[in-house]
Design a protein around this motif. Structure first.
Motif, mmCIF file in Angstrom:
data_model
loop_
_atom_site.group_PDB
_atom_site.id
_atom_site.type_symbol
_atom_site.label_atom_id
_atom_site.label_comp_id
_atom_site.label_asym_id
_atom_site.label_seq_id
_atom_site.Cartn_x
_atom_site.Cartn_y
_atom_site.Cartn_z
ATOM 1 N N PHE A 261 33.336 113.640 19.231
ATOM 2 C CA PHE A 261 31.976 114.177 19.345
ATOM 3 C C PHE A 261 31.141 113.876 18.101
ATOM 4 C CE2 PHE A 261 34.131 116.722 22.574
ATOM 5 C CZ PHE A 261 33.229 116.613 23.612
ATOM 6 N N TYR B 255 26.260 118.021 19.283
ATOM 7 C CA TYR B 255 26.171 116.784 20.074
ATOM 8 C C TYR B 255 25.304 116.988 21.312
ATOM 9 C CZ TYR B 255 27.437 113.648 23.828
ATOM 10 O OH TYR B 255 27.384 112.798 24.915
ATOM 11 N N VAL C 48 30.485 120.086 19.259
ATOM 12 C CA VAL C 48 30.106 119.824 20.652
ATOM 13 C C VAL C 48 28.680 120.316 20.906
ATOM 14 C CG1 VAL C 48 30.558 120.413 23.058
ATOM 15 C CG2 VAL C 48 32.460 119.845 21.534
#
Length: 326
Positions: free
Chosen positions: A83, A30, A27
Protein backbone atom coordinates in the motif's frame (compact mmCIF):
# COMPACT_ATOMS: atom_id res chain seq x y z
CA UNK A 1 -8.94 10.99 9.26
CA UNK A 2 -12.01 10.22 11.38
CA UNK A 3 -11.42 6.47 10.99
CA UNK A 4 -7.74 6.54 11.96
CA UNK A 5 -8.37 6.47 15.76
CA UNK A 6 -10.06 3.09 15.19
CA UNK A 7 -7.10 1.61 13.30
CA UNK A 8 -6.10 -0.54 16.27
CA UNK A 9 -9.60 -1.97 16.56
CA UNK A 10 -9.77 -2.69 12.85
CA UNK A 11 -6.39 -4.42 12.89
CA UNK A 12 -7.02 -6.53 15.98
CA UNK A 13 -10.73 -7.37 15.57
CA UNK A 14 -11.66 -7.10 11.89
CA UNK A 15 -8.33 -8.42 10.58
CA UNK A 16 -7.68 -10.64 13.63
CA UNK A 17 -4.26 -9.18 14.34
CA UNK A 18 -2.77 -10.35 11.06
CA UNK A 19 -1.61 -6.78 10.35
CA UNK A 20 -0.80 -3.95 12.75
CA UNK A 21 -2.50 -0.57 13.11
CA UNK A 22 0.16 1.19 11.02
CA UNK A 23 -0.81 -0.95 8.02
CA UNK A 24 -4.48 -0.03 8.49
CA UNK A 25 -3.53 3.66 8.62
CA UNK A 26 -1.49 3.25 5.44
CA UNK A 27 -4.51 1.66 3.74
CA UNK A 28 -6.66 4.66 4.73
CA UNK A 29 -4.02 7.08 3.41
CA UNK A 30 -3.86 5.11 0.17
CA UNK A 31 -7.67 5.21 -0.23
CA UNK A 32 -7.65 9.02 0.05
CA UNK A 33 -4.75 9.42 -2.39
CA UNK A 34 -6.38 6.96 -4.80
CA UNK A 35 -9.60 9.00 -4.81
CA UNK A 36 -7.69 12.19 -5.65
CA UNK A 37 -5.76 10.40 -8.39
CA UNK A 38 -8.95 9.07 -10.00
CA UNK A 39 -10.57 12.53 -10.07
CA UNK A 40 -7.65 14.47 -11.55
CA UNK A 41 -6.64 11.65 -13.91
CA UNK A 42 -10.13 11.18 -15.34
CA UNK A 43 -10.26 14.91 -16.03
CA UNK A 44 -7.61 14.32 -18.69
CA UNK A 45 -10.00 11.95 -20.47
CA UNK A 46 -12.79 14.50 -20.43
CA UNK A 47 -10.40 17.03 -21.96
CA UNK A 48 -9.49 14.49 -24.70
CA UNK A 49 -5.88 14.50 -23.52
CA UNK A 50 -5.66 10.78 -24.23
CA UNK A 51 -1.89 10.55 -24.50
CA UNK A 52 -1.31 12.33 -21.19
CA UNK A 53 -4.02 10.26 -19.52
CA UNK A 54 -2.44 7.05 -20.80
CA UNK A 55 1.06 8.20 -19.84
CA UNK A 56 -0.01 8.90 -16.24
CA UNK A 57 -1.78 5.54 -15.91
CA UNK A 58 1.03 3.53 -17.46
CA UNK A 59 3.58 5.40 -15.38
CA UNK A 60 1.55 4.72 -12.25
CA UNK A 61 1.31 1.00 -13.04
CA UNK A 62 5.03 0.67 -13.71
CA UNK A 63 6.11 2.68 -10.66
CA UNK A 64 3.67 1.01 -8.25
CA UNK A 65 4.67 -2.48 -9.40
CA UNK A 66 8.37 -1.66 -9.18
CA UNK A 67 8.05 -0.17 -5.71
CA UNK A 68 5.84 -3.06 -4.55
CA UNK A 69 8.43 -5.62 -5.62
CA UNK A 70 11.19 -3.60 -3.97
CA UNK A 71 9.34 -3.01 -0.69
CA UNK A 72 7.97 -6.55 -0.37
CA UNK A 73 10.65 -8.80 -1.86
CA UNK A 74 13.78 -6.87 -0.87
CA UNK A 75 12.85 -4.68 2.12
CA UNK A 76 10.47 -7.28 3.58
CA UNK A 77 7.79 -4.68 4.39
CA UNK A 78 4.90 -7.07 3.76
CA UNK A 79 1.37 -5.75 3.20
CA UNK A 80 2.39 -2.30 4.44
CA UNK A 81 4.89 -2.08 1.59
CA UNK A 82 2.25 -2.88 -1.04
CA UNK A 83 0.00 0.00 0.00
CA UNK A 84 2.93 2.35 0.59
CA UNK A 85 4.12 1.68 -2.97
CA UNK A 86 0.70 2.40 -4.44
CA UNK A 87 0.25 5.53 -2.32
CA UNK A 88 3.61 6.97 -3.39
CA UNK A 89 3.03 6.16 -7.06
CA UNK A 90 -0.51 7.54 -7.22
CA UNK A 91 0.46 10.69 -5.33
CA UNK A 92 3.19 11.39 -7.90
CA UNK A 93 0.92 10.89 -10.88
CA UNK A 94 -2.00 12.71 -9.28
CA UNK A 95 0.22 15.80 -9.13
CA UNK A 96 1.25 15.27 -12.75
CA UNK A 97 -2.37 14.75 -13.87
CA UNK A 98 -3.44 17.93 -12.08
CA UNK A 99 -0.65 19.83 -13.82
CA UNK A 100 -1.66 18.53 -17.26
CA UNK A 101 -5.33 19.45 -16.67
CA UNK A 102 -4.76 22.68 -14.77
CA UNK A 103 -6.61 24.76 -17.39
CA UNK A 104 -9.93 23.08 -16.51
CA UNK A 105 -9.97 23.94 -12.80
CA UNK A 106 -11.63 27.02 -11.39
CA UNK A 107 -14.31 28.32 -9.00
CA UNK A 108 -17.30 27.78 -11.33
CA UNK A 109 -20.69 26.19 -10.62
CA UNK A 110 -23.56 25.49 -13.06
CA UNK A 111 -26.67 24.02 -11.42
CA UNK A 112 -28.15 22.60 -14.67
CA UNK A 113 -24.97 20.75 -15.50
CA UNK A 114 -24.73 19.58 -11.90
CA UNK A 115 -28.28 18.18 -12.05
CA UNK A 116 -27.57 16.28 -15.28
CA UNK A 117 -24.37 14.88 -13.82
CA UNK A 118 -26.17 13.64 -10.72
CA UNK A 119 -28.91 11.99 -12.78
CA UNK A 120 -26.34 10.05 -14.78
CA UNK A 121 -23.69 9.40 -12.14
CA UNK A 122 -25.68 8.47 -9.01
CA UNK A 123 -26.38 4.90 -10.22
CA UNK A 124 -22.70 4.58 -11.05
CA UNK A 125 -21.63 5.08 -7.42
CA UNK A 126 -23.00 1.77 -6.04
CA UNK A 127 -22.27 0.18 -9.42
CA UNK A 128 -18.62 1.16 -9.18
CA UNK A 129 -18.46 -0.05 -5.58
CA UNK A 130 -19.82 -3.40 -6.76
CA UNK A 131 -17.26 -3.51 -9.59
CA UNK A 132 -14.41 -2.83 -7.17
CA UNK A 133 -15.86 -5.46 -4.86
CA UNK A 134 -15.65 -8.01 -7.67
CA UNK A 135 -11.93 -7.24 -7.96
CA UNK A 136 -11.08 -7.47 -4.26
CA UNK A 137 -13.63 -9.69 -2.51
CA UNK A 138 -11.55 -12.74 -3.45
CA UNK A 139 -8.71 -11.57 -1.20
CA UNK A 140 -11.03 -11.17 1.80
CA UNK A 141 -12.53 -14.59 1.13
CA UNK A 142 -9.09 -16.22 0.91
CA UNK A 143 -8.08 -14.52 4.17
CA UNK A 144 -11.15 -15.84 5.94
CA UNK A 145 -11.06 -19.35 4.50
CA UNK A 146 -7.35 -20.00 3.92
CA UNK A 147 -5.27 -17.43 5.82
CA UNK A 148 -2.99 -14.50 5.08
CA UNK A 149 -0.19 -16.62 3.59
CA UNK A 150 -2.35 -17.67 0.64
CA UNK A 151 -3.53 -14.07 0.29
CA UNK A 152 0.12 -13.19 -0.30
CA UNK A 153 0.50 -15.86 -2.98
CA UNK A 154 -2.69 -14.77 -4.67
CA UNK A 155 -1.76 -11.10 -4.42
CA UNK A 156 1.62 -11.52 -6.09
CA UNK A 157 -0.04 -13.47 -8.91
CA UNK A 158 -2.60 -10.69 -9.24
CA UNK A 159 0.18 -8.10 -9.46
CA UNK A 160 1.78 -9.99 -12.32
CA UNK A 161 -1.58 -10.29 -14.05
CA UNK A 162 -1.97 -6.52 -13.76
CA UNK A 163 0.82 -6.13 -16.33
CA UNK A 164 -1.91 -6.43 -18.94
CA UNK A 165 -3.18 -3.07 -17.67
CA UNK A 166 -0.15 -1.46 -19.31
CA UNK A 167 -1.98 -2.08 -22.57
CA UNK A 168 -5.58 -1.90 -21.37
CA UNK A 169 -5.17 1.41 -19.54
CA UNK A 170 -3.52 3.18 -22.44
CA UNK A 171 -6.07 1.88 -24.91
CA UNK A 172 -9.09 2.69 -22.75
CA UNK A 173 -7.94 6.21 -22.11
CA UNK A 174 -7.75 6.90 -25.83
CA UNK A 175 -10.69 4.85 -27.06
CA UNK A 176 -13.63 5.97 -24.88
CA UNK A 177 -13.43 9.68 -25.84
CA UNK A 178 -13.08 8.64 -29.50
CA UNK A 179 -16.25 6.54 -29.33
CA UNK A 180 -18.33 9.35 -27.86
CA UNK A 181 -16.98 11.74 -30.47
CA UNK A 182 -17.55 9.59 -33.58
CA UNK A 183 -20.44 7.16 -32.95
CA UNK A 184 -22.86 9.23 -35.10
CA UNK A 185 -20.52 9.44 -38.09
CA UNK A 186 -20.66 7.25 -41.20
CA UNK A 187 -18.48 4.19 -40.93
CA UNK A 188 -18.46 4.21 -37.10
CA UNK A 189 -19.97 0.73 -36.91
CA UNK A 190 -17.31 -0.78 -39.14
CA UNK A 191 -14.53 1.01 -37.25
CA UNK A 192 -15.86 -0.18 -33.88
CA UNK A 193 -16.02 -3.76 -35.15
CA UNK A 194 -12.48 -3.70 -36.55
CA UNK A 195 -11.01 -2.19 -33.38
CA UNK A 196 -12.71 -4.86 -31.28
CA UNK A 197 -11.24 -7.67 -33.42
CA UNK A 198 -7.73 -6.24 -33.06
CA UNK A 199 -8.31 -5.72 -29.34
CA UNK A 200 -9.22 -9.38 -28.87
CA UNK A 201 -6.15 -10.48 -30.85
CA UNK A 202 -3.69 -8.30 -28.90
CA UNK A 203 -5.11 -9.01 -25.43
CA UNK A 204 -5.28 -12.77 -26.06
CA UNK A 205 -1.67 -12.69 -27.27
CA UNK A 206 -0.64 -10.91 -24.05
CA UNK A 207 -2.65 -13.47 -22.05
CA UNK A 208 -0.86 -16.43 -23.66
CA UNK A 209 2.64 -14.94 -23.41
CA UNK A 210 2.43 -13.90 -19.76
CA UNK A 211 0.65 -17.12 -18.74
CA UNK A 212 3.26 -19.36 -20.37
CA UNK A 213 6.15 -17.70 -18.55
CA UNK A 214 4.42 -16.49 -15.37
CA UNK A 215 6.31 -18.87 -13.05
CA UNK A 216 9.68 -17.86 -14.50
CA UNK A 217 8.78 -14.17 -14.27
CA UNK A 218 7.86 -14.50 -10.61
CA UNK A 219 11.02 -16.45 -9.85
CA UNK A 220 13.00 -13.65 -11.46
CA UNK A 221 11.20 -10.79 -9.70
CA UNK A 222 10.44 -12.37 -6.31
CA UNK A 223 11.51 -15.39 -4.28
CA UNK A 224 10.55 -19.04 -4.61
CA UNK A 225 8.10 -18.53 -1.73
CA UNK A 226 5.94 -16.25 -3.88
CA UNK A 227 6.44 -17.99 -7.23
CA UNK A 228 3.53 -20.32 -6.50
CA UNK A 229 1.21 -17.41 -7.27
CA UNK A 230 1.71 -18.04 -10.99
CA UNK A 231 -1.19 -20.51 -11.03
CA UNK A 232 -3.81 -17.76 -10.85
CA UNK A 233 -2.30 -15.51 -13.54
CA UNK A 234 -4.17 -16.86 -16.63
CA UNK A 235 -7.60 -16.56 -15.02
CA UNK A 236 -6.92 -13.10 -13.58
CA UNK A 237 -5.64 -11.74 -16.90
CA UNK A 238 -8.73 -13.17 -18.56
CA UNK A 239 -10.84 -11.43 -15.92
CA UNK A 240 -9.15 -8.10 -16.65
CA UNK A 241 -9.80 -8.51 -20.38
CA UNK A 242 -13.46 -9.36 -19.78
CA UNK A 243 -13.83 -6.40 -17.42
CA UNK A 244 -12.48 -4.06 -20.08
CA UNK A 245 -14.82 -5.53 -22.70
CA UNK A 246 -17.80 -5.09 -20.38
CA UNK A 247 -16.88 -1.48 -19.64
CA UNK A 248 -15.39 -0.08 -22.84
CA UNK A 249 -17.00 -2.01 -25.71
CA UNK A 250 -20.58 -1.77 -24.48
CA UNK A 251 -21.20 1.40 -26.44
CA UNK A 252 -24.99 1.41 -26.18
CA UNK A 253 -25.00 1.81 -22.40
CA UNK A 254 -22.62 4.77 -22.67
CA UNK A 255 -24.30 6.44 -25.63
CA UNK A 256 -27.85 6.15 -24.29
CA UNK A 257 -26.69 7.10 -20.79
CA UNK A 258 -28.36 4.06 -19.22
CA UNK A 259 -26.10 3.97 -16.19
CA UNK A 260 -28.71 2.11 -14.14
CA UNK A 261 -28.08 -0.95 -16.32
CA UNK A 262 -24.48 -1.06 -15.13
CA UNK A 263 -25.69 -0.82 -11.54
CA UNK A 264 -27.92 -3.88 -11.83
CA UNK A 265 -25.37 -5.93 -13.79
CA UNK A 266 -22.52 -5.14 -11.40
CA UNK A 267 -24.59 -5.83 -8.30
CA UNK A 268 -25.72 -9.20 -9.69
CA UNK A 269 -22.17 -10.08 -10.74
CA UNK A 270 -20.85 -9.18 -7.29
CA UNK A 271 -23.41 -11.45 -5.63
CA UNK A 272 -22.38 -14.30 -7.95
CA UNK A 273 -18.72 -13.54 -7.21
CA UNK A 274 -19.22 -13.79 -3.44
CA UNK A 275 -21.12 -17.08 -3.65
CA UNK A 276 -18.58 -18.61 -6.03
CA UNK A 277 -15.66 -17.51 -3.85
CA UNK A 278 -17.16 -19.17 -0.79
CA UNK A 279 -17.82 -22.40 -2.69
CA UNK A 280 -14.71 -22.64 -4.86
CA UNK A 281 -12.06 -21.47 -2.36
CA UNK A 282 -13.08 -24.25 0.01
CA UNK A 283 -12.48 -26.79 -2.76
CA UNK A 284 -9.62 -25.34 -4.81
CA UNK A 285 -7.90 -22.66 -2.72
CA UNK A 286 -6.49 -19.67 -4.58
CA UNK A 287 -7.29 -21.23 -7.97
CA UNK A 288 -10.92 -21.34 -6.84
CA UNK A 289 -10.76 -17.63 -6.02
CA UNK A 290 -9.35 -16.81 -9.47
CA UNK A 291 -12.00 -18.99 -11.11
CA UNK A 292 -14.76 -17.25 -9.13
CA UNK A 293 -13.47 -13.87 -10.26
CA UNK A 294 -13.23 -15.05 -13.87
CA UNK A 295 -16.75 -16.50 -13.96
CA UNK A 296 -18.31 -13.39 -12.41
CA UNK A 297 -16.64 -11.23 -15.07
CA UNK A 298 -17.93 -13.60 -17.76
CA UNK A 299 -21.43 -12.85 -16.47
CA UNK A 300 -20.74 -9.11 -16.29
CA UNK A 301 -19.24 -8.84 -19.78
CA UNK A 302 -21.91 -11.03 -21.40
CA UNK A 303 -24.83 -9.19 -19.82
CA UNK A 304 -23.32 -5.77 -20.55
CA UNK A 305 -22.71 -6.66 -24.20
CA UNK A 306 -26.24 -8.03 -24.60
CA UNK A 307 -27.88 -4.86 -23.30
CA UNK A 308 -25.47 -2.68 -25.24
CA UNK A 309 -26.26 -4.37 -28.53
CA UNK A 310 -29.95 -3.70 -28.00
CA UNK A 311 -29.26 0.02 -27.51
CA UNK A 312 -26.55 0.52 -30.16
CA UNK A 313 -25.89 -2.45 -32.40
CA UNK A 314 -22.42 -3.21 -33.75
CA UNK A 315 -22.34 -6.02 -36.32
CA UNK A 316 -19.80 -8.33 -34.72
CA UNK A 317 -19.06 -11.80 -36.07
CA UNK A 318 -19.60 -13.60 -32.78
CA UNK A 319 -18.49 -16.97 -34.14
CA UNK A 320 -15.02 -15.57 -34.91
CA UNK A 321 -14.84 -13.77 -31.57
CA UNK A 322 -15.84 -16.77 -29.46
CA UNK A 323 -13.49 -19.01 -31.45
CA UNK A 324 -10.58 -16.63 -30.82
CA UNK A 325 -11.39 -16.41 -27.12
CA UNK A 326 -11.69 -20.18 -26.91
Amino acid sequence: VSVMPFSGFLANVWLRGQVDSSTVIMVLVYVWIHAVFIVVNNQLRYMFLAKKYAACNIGNTVLSMSLSIWFVAYLDMGVYGVFLAQAISQACFAILSFYFGRASYGLVFDFNIFRKMLHYSLPLVPGTVAFLGMQYVDRYAINELRGLQEVGLYGIGARLASIVNLFLTGFQGAWHPMVMKTYKKDGANEKFRTVFYYYIFVTCSILVCISLFSEEILLLLTTSVFSGGYVVVPLLISSAILASIGNYFTYGIQIRKRSSIRLYINMASLAINIVLNIVLIRKFGIIGAALATFLSFVVMATASMWFSQRLYKVNYDWFRIITALG
